[in-house]
Design an enzyme around this catalytic site. Structure first.
Site, mmCIF file in Angstrom:
data_model
loop_
_atom_site.group_PDB
_atom_site.id
_atom_site.type_symbol
_atom_site.label_atom_id
_atom_site.label_comp_id
_atom_site.label_asym_id
_atom_site.label_seq_id
_atom_site.Cartn_x
_atom_site.Cartn_y
_atom_site.Cartn_z
ATOM 1 N N HIS A 226 -9.366 0.938 5.405
ATOM 2 C CA HIS A 226 -8.276 1.181 5.794
ATOM 3 C C HIS A 226 -8.309 1.863 7.181
ATOM 4 O O HIS A 226 -9.249 2.899 7.225
ATOM 5 C CB HIS A 226 -7.220 1.724 4.910
ATOM 6 C CG HIS A 226 -5.900 1.621 5.468
ATOM 7 N ND1 HIS A 226 -5.443 2.964 6.328
ATOM 8 C CD2 HIS A 226 -4.776 0.646 5.275
ATOM 9 C CE1 HIS A 226 -4.104 2.395 6.689
ATOM 10 N NE2 HIS A 226 -3.793 1.265 5.908
ATOM 11 N N ASN B 103 0.783 -1.235 -0.070
ATOM 12 C CA ASN B 103 -0.033 -0.105 0.138
ATOM 13 C C ASN B 103 0.916 1.034 -0.078
ATOM 14 O O ASN B 103 1.501 1.599 1.116
ATOM 15 C CB ASN B 103 -0.842 -0.120 1.227
ATOM 16 C CG ASN B 103 -1.625 1.113 1.342
ATOM 17 O OD1 ASN B 103 -1.894 1.844 0.311
ATOM 18 N ND2 ASN B 103 -2.439 1.464 2.357
ATOM 19 N N GLY C 151 2.763 2.358 10.855
ATOM 20 C CA GLY C 151 3.557 3.575 10.661
ATOM 21 C C GLY C 151 4.540 4.208 11.718
ATOM 22 O O GLY C 151 4.821 5.332 11.915
ATOM 23 N N GLU D 106 -6.896 4.455 8.390
ATOM 24 C CA GLU D 106 -6.772 5.897 7.991
ATOM 25 C C GLU D 106 -7.905 6.443 7.653
ATOM 26 O O GLU D 106 -8.387 7.539 8.059
ATOM 27 C CB GLU D 106 -5.549 5.916 7.052
ATOM 28 C CG GLU D 106 -4.067 5.707 7.617
ATOM 29 C CD GLU D 106 -3.045 5.516 6.725
ATOM 30 O OE1 GLU D 106 -1.883 4.972 7.140
ATOM 31 O OE2 GLU D 106 -3.212 5.317 5.720
ATOM 32 N N LYS E 140 -0.178 4.273 -0.082
ATOM 33 C CA LYS E 140 -0.821 5.311 0.372
ATOM 34 C C LYS E 140 -0.814 6.718 -0.462
ATOM 35 O O LYS E 140 -0.555 6.490 -1.721
ATOM 36 C CB LYS E 140 -0.261 5.461 1.843
ATOM 37 C CG LYS E 140 -0.532 4.167 2.747
ATOM 38 C CD LYS E 140 0.111 4.457 4.176
ATOM 39 C CE LYS E 140 -0.206 3.333 4.906
ATOM 40 N NZ LYS E 140 0.001 3.534 6.078
ATOM 41 N N GLU F 292 -4.957 -4.961 10.802
ATOM 42 C CA GLU F 292 -4.060 -3.941 10.999
ATOM 43 C C GLU F 292 -4.173 -3.264 12.281
ATOM 44 O O GLU F 292 -4.973 -2.387 12.409
ATOM 45 C CB GLU F 292 -3.643 -3.009 9.817
ATOM 46 C CG GLU F 292 -3.821 -3.641 8.492
ATOM 47 C CD GLU F 292 -3.487 -2.502 7.423
ATOM 48 O OE1 GLU F 292 -2.254 -2.407 7.009
ATOM 49 O OE2 GLU F 292 -4.493 -1.590 7.109
ATOM 50 N N SER G 240 3.624 -1.927 10.124
ATOM 51 C CA SER G 240 5.142 -1.798 10.313
ATOM 52 C C SER G 240 5.998 -3.128 10.141
ATOM 53 O O SER G 240 7.019 -3.481 10.592
ATOM 54 C CB SER G 240 5.616 -1.419 11.766
ATOM 55 O OG SER G 240 5.093 0.056 11.790
#
Length: 254
Positions: free
Chosen positions: A96, A10, A172, A98, A12, A166, A212
């Protein structure tokens, strides 16, 4: 039941045309296990989808990072599932963390998006995962089960669904769920599918880990029984993504 290992990158909201070409060149030149051992895809930003598709090796797939919840129309800034199909993009990431946190996408909205994308012939990486606060309060499975239930309530055919677990606190941040932590949630997720959807769906649905993942930790994570692959963020923009793909051989050796 043998579940083919799955590694997604991904990208992003990153990259320029030159960056994208360099990444694709690295992937095209990489010596990786065959597609019967590992299924690989990359998910660039919308503006680079067709470029990547035109340049990328044929045994790797391309995915969009999102799509709209219904047919296109007066929805400024959105991209519909039909548009992705028209471009020949076979996969899409939906839900996701985010987008759940920054854009307030609810479990129900994510579920609706997934079922619509599937109805148009797309394959879906459906993301679930808990925040640090939720984990520390012992609510990990409560949260992940609720997110998965919103999908299961709507999806009847799971053939084209991959679940990506996730943990939000590991995305991140450099923090990674230990292999045991990842395996525990993946095991519980598979158990939930067995009890609430069907034993067949539980046995065949791939549950991949994201948070990560890098070249240094991917082999140990890949060795976990219920970890069927990875959804990789930052490391997918670097040459070490190739090492992560190669970690699939751990599963084959097992």
């Amino acid at each position: 039941m043998v579940r083919t290992f799955f590694v997604g990158g991904n990208w992003k909201c990153n990259g320029t045309t030159e960056d994208v070409k360099k990444i694709v060149t690295t992937l095209n030149e990489a010596q990786v296990p065959s597609k019967d051992v590992v299924e690989v895809l990359v998910s660039p930003p919308f503006v680079f989808l067709t470029l990547v598709k035109s340049l990328l090796r044929s045994d790797f797939h391309v995915a969009a990072q999102n799509c709209w919840v219904r047919k296109g129309g007066a929805f400024t800034g959105e991209v519909s599932a039909e548009m992705l199909v028209n471009l020949g993009i076979p996969w899409v990431i939906i839900g996701h963390s985010e987008r759940r946190s920054l854009l307030n996408e609810s479990n129900e909205f994510v579920g609706d998006k997934i079922v619509y994308a599937l109805s148009q012939g797309l394959k879906v990486i459906a993301c679930v995962g808990e925040t640090l606060e939720q984990r520390e309060s012992g609510r990990t499975m409560e949260v992940v089960a609720a997110q998965t239930k919103a999908i299961a309530d709507r999806v009847k055919d799971w053939t084209n669904v991959v679940i990506a677990y996730e943990p939000v606190w590991a995305i991140g941040t450099g923090k990674v769920a230990t292999p045991a932590q990842a395996q525990e949630v993946h095991y519980e997720l598979r158990k939930w599918l067995h009890e609430n959807v069907s034993p067949d769906v539980a046995a065949t649905t791939r549950i991949i880990y994201g948070g990560s993942v890098n070249g240094a930790n991917s082999e140990e994570l890949a060795g976990q029984l219920d970890v069927d692959g990875f959804l990789v963020g930052g490391a997918s923009l670097k040459p070490e993504f190739v090492d992560i793909i190669k970690s699939a051989t751990v599963k084959k050796a097992a």
